[in-house]
Design an enzyme around this catalytic site. Sequence first.
Site: not given
Length: 149
Positions: A25, A29, A75, A135
């Site tokens: 992570c 991503h 976004h 998530e």
Amino acid sequence: MDFIRLTRQFTFETAHALLNYDGPCKNIHGHSYKLQVTIIGQPITDVSDPKYGMVLDFGDLKKVVNTFIVEPLDHALILRLGSSPELITLLQQLNHKVVLTPYQPTCEHMLLDFKNTLTQHLPATIKLHSLRLWETENSFAEWHASDND
């Protein structure tokens, strides 16, 4: 008068990377986040009020959450301050939506940020009861006011 809880669900697409993390992570991503916002209050008793019988109009709750959480993050790429200045500059020059935070953009920290933001923008008669942020389809974090009294 009885208290009533209202819950509204929101979705948004956001990318992030965890600065100095020791796993995958650390790389940029994305997630399809799902946010559940639950408020608590008493229904309006003034029969002359157009919102009579409501704790809060679901549309008003939607407007607050969309304005202060969903629209800024949808976004976007969330990075912690201190991330690569070259990367941030390049992405901004290419007109990418980059959000810089003073915290590590984990699900847990995002929830605390959302809690602070929403408590500032909800009407005084309404209390934030809980938040749940997925998530992934199988993983979520929760914040409950009762755990923090």
